[in-house]
Design a protein around this motif. Structure first.
Motif, mmCIF file in Angstrom:
data_model
loop_
_atom_site.group_PDB
_atom_site.id
_atom_site.type_symbol
_atom_site.label_atom_id
_atom_site.label_comp_id
_atom_site.label_asym_id
_atom_site.label_seq_id
_atom_site.Cartn_x
_atom_site.Cartn_y
_atom_site.Cartn_z
ATOM 1 N N THR A 1 1.176 -1.417 0.120
ATOM 2 C CA THR A 1 -0.317 0.285 -0.315
ATOM 3 C C THR A 1 0.999 1.265 0.192
ATOM 4 O O THR A 1 0.232 2.616 -0.302
ATOM 5 N N ASN B 1 -4.120 -0.102 -10.348
ATOM 6 C CA ASN B 1 -5.412 -1.583 -10.088
ATOM 7 C C ASN B 1 -4.595 -2.425 -8.867
ATOM 8 O O ASN B 1 -4.778 -2.951 -8.073
ATOM 9 N N GLY C 1 -3.502 -0.706 -5.598
ATOM 10 C CA GLY C 1 -3.982 -0.226 -4.687
ATOM 11 C C GLY C 1 -2.732 0.002 -4.134
ATOM 12 O O GLY C 1 -3.498 0.191 -2.922
ATOM 13 N N LYS D 1 -1.355 3.396 -1.799
ATOM 14 C CA LYS D 1 -2.062 4.502 -0.789
ATOM 15 C C LYS D 1 -1.532 5.534 -1.068
ATOM 16 O O LYS D 1 -1.454 6.818 -0.987
ATOM 17 N N CYS E 1 -2.591 7.355 -7.309
ATOM 18 C CA CYS E 1 -2.815 7.916 -5.898
ATOM 19 C C CYS E 1 -1.419 8.994 -5.960
ATOM 20 O O CYS E 1 -0.518 9.013 -7.023
#
Length: 433
Positions: A176, A201, A203, A205, A228
């Motif tokens: 992340t 995709n 994921g 953060k 992000c």
């Protein structure tokens, strides 16, 4: 999100009182326990009792990388060697490298600064941080590692390289938080797409990046690639490592942990202090370091400072991103490269003249270095096979000296421009403004 809200949002008056207390203590310790500082300050006719305000720091002489080299390896330690639990080092340019020593307390302080920074980026104890910065004598990997552990996050200490493996780990482990140099981050995105994986995709953060100069356009590409936010991290081995300054959610400058580092901006030519918003050379002082306090270190990094309260609520000073340096050091792929290192490698090779140029470009996503070297009159006409063999030999010598592979081009004798003044050794064609 705050890691230490009391300190990060401290009223300026209280912060300056704390800074002065720590500065006075640091100067006294350096003068009494480190012979180098004792002599330097005595020669300048300045003593610990002369420091009674933050402005009085200007009475103290600057310290440079050359000064640190003169004290190699342990001449600037303020404690017994048995109390130093970890040592790091920057690459040597000419002569000895710069050594940085840490006590247990210093490692905790370092962890604290990076914990604040990672929290600014929105990272917490639920996150998995993949750290692609190098481990070893360099500070990059360890600073992030310690900070991540401090906040309770899970660290994947994968270090540099193994690009396809990096993508696999990100996907399988559920990474992340990702730490990289900007150019390597873009390369990671490119390789992910080659593997039919959409970086958007994965994921992520938050992304933390640093160790080389970058543009806002590069940041935008990184954020678009991984879907992000990407935050700038600043640090240097001499002062501790990464975490000196980190961006918050506002992405409008890097917050410096002023209770640990005291920043100044000076005119690099006149050495006069500059005001808020004026670009100049960043000077940093450890005001809370036990093992090896570094006082008024000239970083050679060009930036500006801003004391205004940030929209995130922090009162800590902000520094602009670094847009250049006052010396000829280059940051390429996160590695500090000096022309003198390349010259040192060239002087070991016969068949070439001592005339060269270093050309740095960023044709796509990754920095590239080309070293043009004049062949000697005898070699230039010997044939292609001999030329290629010598180019490979030079490239190997340079890689051994600086740690990264470069392109070497042999050129005709006397084809590199001469100068009556300082030779133009470096041509940086990257758009870093």
């Amino acid at each position: 999100m705050f890691w230490d809200e009391k300190t990060e949002c401290m009223p300026r008056e209280d912060l300056e009182e704390l800074q002065l207390k720590r500065l006075m203590s640091t100067v006294k310790t350096a003068f009494n326990k480190i012979p180098y500082y004792n002599k330097k300050y005595s020669d300048a006719n300045v003593y610990p009792e002369d420091i009674n305000s933050l402005e009085d720091i200007e009475k103290l002489p600057f310290i440079t990388k050359d000064d640190l080299r003169e004290s190699y390896p342990f001449g600037l330690f303020a404690v017994d060697k048995k109390d130093i639990v970890e040592v790091h080092s920057s690459s040597g340019t000419t002569g000895k490298p710069v050594v940085s020593g840490y006590t247990e307390q210093d490692l905790n302080t370092w962890s604290e600064t990076m914990a604040r920074g990672l929290t600014m980026m929105g990272i917490d104890d639920e996150d998995i941080i993949q750290n692609t910065h190098g481990y070893g004598l360099f500070t990059g990997g360890f600073g992030i590692h310690y900070g991540a552990q401090k906040i309770g996050a899970t660290v994947i200490p994968i270090s540099t390289g193994q690009t396809r493996r990096q993508i696999e780990i990100m996907k399988d482990f559920g990474t992340t938080g990702l730490i990289f140099t900007p150019s390597y981050g873009m390369y990671l995105g490119e390789v992910a797409r080659e593997e039919n994986i959409d970086p958007k995709n994965i994921g992520l953060k938050a992304i933390g990046f640093g160790s080389e100069m970058w543009t806002e356009e590069m940041r935008e590409k990184i954020e678009e690639t991984f879907n992000c936010k990407a935050y700038n991290i600043y640090g240097l081995t001499e002062l501790m490592g990464p975490g000196v300054g980190v961006e918050c959610s506002a992405q409008n400058g890097l917050h410096i942990s002023e209770d640990i580092y005291y920043p100044e901006i000076i005119n690099p030519k006149t050495k006069e202090s500059l005001k808020d918003g004026q670009k100049g050379e960043l000077v940093l002082t450890n005001i809370y370091r036990e093992g090896m306090p570094v006082i008024r270190f000239r970083t050679k990094d060009i930036t500006a400072l801003n004391h205004e309260k940030c929209s995130c609520g922090r009162t800590l000073i902000r520094m602009d991103r670094v847009t250049g340096r006052t010396d000829d050091m280059l940051k390429v792929k996160g590695v500090a490269v000096f022309p003198s290192q390349i010259e040192k490698a060239l002087l070991k090779v016969s068949g070439v003249a001592p005339h060269y140029q270093i050309i740095v470009t960023r044709p796509d996503l990754m920095d590239e270095i080309e070293v043009k070297v004049e062949a000697s009159n005898e070699l230039f006409f010997d044939g292609v096979k001999e030329m290629v063999a010598l180019q490979n030999k030079i490239a190997s010598y340079i890689e051994n000296e600086i740690g990264i592979r470069v392109k070497v081009t042999l050129v005709e004798p006397k084809s590199i421009p001469r100068s009556e003044g300082k030779a133009v050794r470096v041509i940086d064609k990257r758009n870093l403004k």
